[in-house]
Design a protein around this motif. Structure first.
Motif, PDB file in Angstrom:
ATOM      1  N   ILE A  44       0.716  -1.154  -0.207  1.00  0.00           N
ATOM      2  CA  ILE A  44      -0.040  -0.003   0.042  1.00  0.00           C
ATOM      3  C   ILE A  44       0.700   1.183  -0.002  1.00  0.00           C
ATOM      4  N   ASP A  45       0.187   2.209  -0.396  1.00  0.00           N
ATOM      5  CA  ASP A  45       1.017   3.555  -0.353  1.00  0.00           C
ATOM      6  C   ASP A  45       0.687   4.092   1.135  1.00  0.00           C
ATOM      7  N   ALA A  46       1.605   4.337   1.712  1.00  0.00           N
ATOM      8  CA  ALA A  46       1.550   4.749   3.337  1.00  0.00           C
ATOM      9  C   ALA A  46       0.992   6.063   3.327  1.00  0.00           C
ATOM     10  N   GLU A  47       0.939   7.089   2.320  1.00  0.00           N
ATOM     11  CA  GLU A  47       0.444   8.156   2.647  1.00  0.00           C
ATOM     12  C   GLU A  47      -1.052   8.197   2.568  1.00  0.00           C
ATOM     13  N   THR A 265       6.178  -6.965   8.100  1.00  0.00           N
ATOM     14  CA  THR A 265       5.768  -5.551   7.714  1.00  0.00           C
ATOM     15  C   THR A 265       6.966  -4.836   7.582  1.00  0.00           C
ATOM     16  N   GLY A 266       7.018  -4.374   6.445  1.00  0.00           N
ATOM     17  CA  GLY A 266       8.112  -3.452   5.868  1.00  0.00           C
ATOM     18  C   GLY A 266       7.823  -2.426   5.358  1.00  0.00           C
ATOM     19  N   THR A 267       8.342  -1.048   5.945  1.00  0.00           N
ATOM     20  CA  THR A 267       8.153   0.351   5.453  1.00  0.00           C
ATOM     21  C   THR A 267       9.304   0.722   5.019  1.00  0.00           C
ATOM     22  N   ALA A 268       9.167   1.590   3.811  1.00  0.00           N
ATOM     23  CA  ALA A 268      10.302   2.252   3.081  1.00  0.00           C
ATOM     24  C   ALA A 268       9.958   3.520   2.345  1.00  0.00           C
ATOM     25  N   GLU A 269      11.000   4.431   2.156  1.00  0.00           N
ATOM     26  CA  GLU A 269      10.792   5.432   1.526  1.00  0.00           C
ATOM     27  C   GLU A 269      11.945   6.024   0.451  1.00  0.00           C
ATOM     28  N   ARG A 270      11.581   6.375  -0.527  1.00  0.00           N
ATOM     29  CA  ARG A 270      12.340   6.691  -1.558  1.00  0.00           C
ATOM     30  C   ARG A 270      11.788   7.938  -2.360  1.00  0.00           C
ATOM     31  N   ASN A 271      12.711   9.140  -2.296  1.00  0.00           N
ATOM     32  CA  ASN A 271      12.207  10.359  -3.172  1.00  0.00           C
ATOM     33  C   ASN A 271      10.906  10.657  -2.836  1.00  0.00           C
ATOM     34  N   GLY A 272      10.561  10.551  -1.368  1.00  0.00           N
ATOM     35  CA  GLY A 272       9.304  11.115  -0.874  1.00  0.00           C
ATOM     36  C   GLY A 272       8.252  10.295  -1.103  1.00  0.00           C
ATOM     37  N   GLN A 273       8.408   8.696  -1.909  1.00  0.00           N
ATOM     38  CA  GLN A 273       7.462   7.952  -1.911  1.00  0.00           C
ATOM     39  C   GLN A 273       7.587   7.097  -0.912  1.00  0.00           C
ATOM     40  N   LYS A 274       6.272   6.912   0.198  1.00  0.00           N
ATOM     41  CA  LYS A 274       6.427   5.908   1.159  1.00  0.00           C
ATOM     42  C   LYS A 274       5.331   4.715   0.808  1.00  0.00           C
ATOM     43  N   LEU A 275       6.144   3.533   1.262  1.00  0.00           N
ATOM     44  CA  LEU A 275       5.193   2.194   0.972  1.00  0.00           C
ATOM     45  C   LEU A 275       5.327   1.483   2.254  1.00  0.00           C
ATOM     46  N   ILE A 276       4.043   0.727   2.304  1.00  0.00           N
ATOM     47  CA  ILE A 276       4.224  -0.363   3.421  1.00  0.00           C
ATOM     48  C   ILE A 276       3.866  -1.743   2.664  1.00  0.00           C
ATOM     49  N   GLY A 277       4.607  -2.428   2.888  1.00  0.00           N
ATOM     50  CA  GLY A 277       4.587  -4.054   2.298  1.00  0.00           C
ATOM     51  C   GLY A 277       4.530  -5.094   3.578  1.00  0.00           C
ATOM     52  N   VAL A 278       3.603  -6.104   3.322  1.00  0.00           N
ATOM     53  CA  VAL A 278       3.198  -7.144   4.145  1.00  0.00           C
ATOM     54  C   VAL A 278       3.306  -8.402   3.577  1.00  0.00           C
ATOM     55  N   VAL A 279       4.327  -9.506   3.921  1.00  0.00           N
ATOM     56  CA  VAL A 279       4.277 -10.707   3.366  1.00  0.00           C
ATOM     57  C   VAL A 279       4.035 -11.785   4.663  1.00  0.00           C
ATOM     58  N   MET A 280       3.233 -12.528   4.549  1.00  0.00           N
ATOM     59  CA  MET A 280       2.922 -13.504   5.525  1.00  0.00           C
ATOM     60  C   MET A 280       3.104 -15.063   5.144  1.00  0.00           C
ATOM     61  N   ASP A 281       3.740 -15.931   5.912  1.00  0.00           N
ATOM     62  CA  ASP A 281       4.193 -17.218   5.531  1.00  0.00           C
ATOM     63  C   ASP A 281       4.974 -17.128   4.325  1.00  0.00           C
TER      64      ASP A 281
END
Length: 446
Positions: A44-47, A265-281
């Motif tokens: 997802i887009d964290a914003e 659950t990983g969060t990262a930011e590049r060039n002002g773009q913030k993302l949230i990723g989730v991987v399960m199993d």
């Protein structure tokens, strides 16, 4: 910008030509084939909470120590409310001591009866996923872990989670709690859907972004300079200086149990773009789960977001959307009021295509009378609806249900007309109605 049931202004669209990628049903997908090796995943887009990718995201699965995001939320909420301070102290209970001595679990050693401050327990939980430290925080906030679990489930409902079950504060399997579990069965552990995990992370970052100040620390020593000193290396190996270092990684929480598998659950930011990723199993290509697999799959997920999507602003804050510039007002000095977007309308869209997007205004039914009018007086800045973005096929761009809408508000104040003006309008309306009756009658004679 999520879907709302409400009065929709017909034919009210802002058509915007965007350079974007191919659209797939239920989400936005770029041209290249893309698959995450995990039982469930979501990006997802964290914003904005916009969903960029999802796989089995509504299925309830084990979440292991990703549960600690809820414990973090409740602690930071309590600190903000002044109920708890990071300088407050906690004296180790027999339960917490017993769990802390099990080094097969992620733990920092805690001495029976010893006093620790909440900050060092919070750092141990957030950096090192220390389980006994987490239970200590639960006891500090609610008096017991059992009462804290009630708060977890209550808060989950408040945050809009839908497929969840919390039975302890840590995410451990209940059998690991040394006979001290008070909720659920002996073999139970916490469960959530991928969407719920993403929603929890989204709200945690929105409401308490300071969590990343601690979650982003790669290494730290617990009780440095004492006999209890222990090196804490963050289980998020994608942080700077760690083995799977990933550009822009900022957090957030890993989790592993036999039941849940390898989760992250990983969060990262590049060039002002913030993302949230989730991987399960998460699994490797041969189908086996591993610590490495969750980072390999997270890298794949975040790379997809950063490489395939770019932000496009559809309307600036304070914009009037074509065809939805005004709303009628009953009993006002003016007969209508200008309406505008409260904040900018923007989406992350796939690159390199020619798809068109439309902004659709959805009005709040509760604010309108039977004739779909506002009633004066109307204050400036009154929220009267929200914006939904659709693709050229009429499908809504998907967002988390708990994500905040882009709101539509009144651009000015409309005062109520005085009795004389209202009387004249009524007389004028009566004259007009009478004239129309005469015309109709005379026309009928001929």
């Amino acid at each position: 910008m999520k879907k709302r049931n409400g009065y929709r202004i017909s034919a009210v669209f802002l058509s915007v030509l965007l350079l974007v990628g191919l659209l797939g049903p239920g989400g936005m997908k770029a041209e290249a084939a893309f698959e995450v090796n995990a039982s469930a995943a979501i990006l997802i887009d964290a914003e904005t909470g916009q969903i960029l990718y999802e796989k089995n995201s509504e299925k309830q699965l084990g979440v292991a120590s990703m549960s600690k995001m809820m414990t973090e939320y409740l602690l930071l909420e309590a600190v903000k409310a002044g109920k708890v301070s990071f300088e407050d102290t906690y004296q180790v209970s027999d339960y917490v001591y017993t769990v802390s001595q099990d080094r097969s679990l992620s733990n920092v050693p805690l001495r029976a009866g010893e006093t620790y401050n909440i900050k060092e327990l919070y750092e141990a939980m957030t950096i090192y996923s220390a389980n006994a430290a987490t239970i200590a925080i639960a006891e500090k906030i609610a008096g017991s872990e059992a009462e804290f679990v009630k708060l977890m489930n209550k808060k989950a409902k408040e945050l809009g989670l839908e497929q969840y079950k919390f039975v302890n504060s840590t995410g451990l399997n209940n059998k690991d709690l040394k006979g001290n579990h008070s909720t659920g069965g002996e073999a139970d552990e916490n469960m959530m859907s991928g969407r719920d995990v993403a929603t929890l992370a989204y709200r945690l970052l929105k409401d308490y972004p300071e969590v990343l100040e601690t979650a982003s620390i790669p290494k730290k020593k617990f009780r440095e300079g004492t006999d209890d000193e222990i090196a804490m290396e963050n289980w998020n190996w994608m942080l700077p200086s760690l083995v799977f270092e990933y550009e822009g990684m900022t957090g957030l929480k890993t989790g592993t149990t036999d039941f849940a598998g390898y989760c992250f659950t990983g969060t990262a930011e590049r060039n002002g773009q913030k993302l949230i990723g989730v991987v399960m199993d998460a699994q490797s290509t041969d189908g086996a789960g591993s610590y490495n697999a969750r980072f390999v799959e997270m890298k794949k997920l975040l790379d997809h977001g950063f490489n395939q999507f770019e932000r496009h602003e559809i309307a600036k804050a304070g914009s009037q959307l074509k065809g939805a510039e005004t709303l009628p007002v009953q009993k006002g000095k003016e007969n209508e009021v200008n309406i505008q977007t409260k904040s900018a309308v923007a989406i992350l869209a796939p690159k390199s295509s020619n798809a068109k997007y439309k902004a659709d205004v959805v009005l709040n039914r509760s604010d309108l009378n039977a004739n779909k009018e506002l009633t004066a007086p109307v204050e400036k800045g009154k929220v009267v609806g929200s914006v939904v973005v659709k693709d050229e096929k009429g499908q809504e761009v998907p967002f988390l249900k708990a994500a905040a809408d882009t709101q539509v508000e009144t651009a000015e104040k409309i005062e109520k007309a005085n009795w004389f003006v209202l009387s004249m309008r009524a007389v004028g309306g009566g004259i007009a109605d009478g004239w129309n009756w005469i015309v109709d009658k005379v026309t009928g004679w001929f």
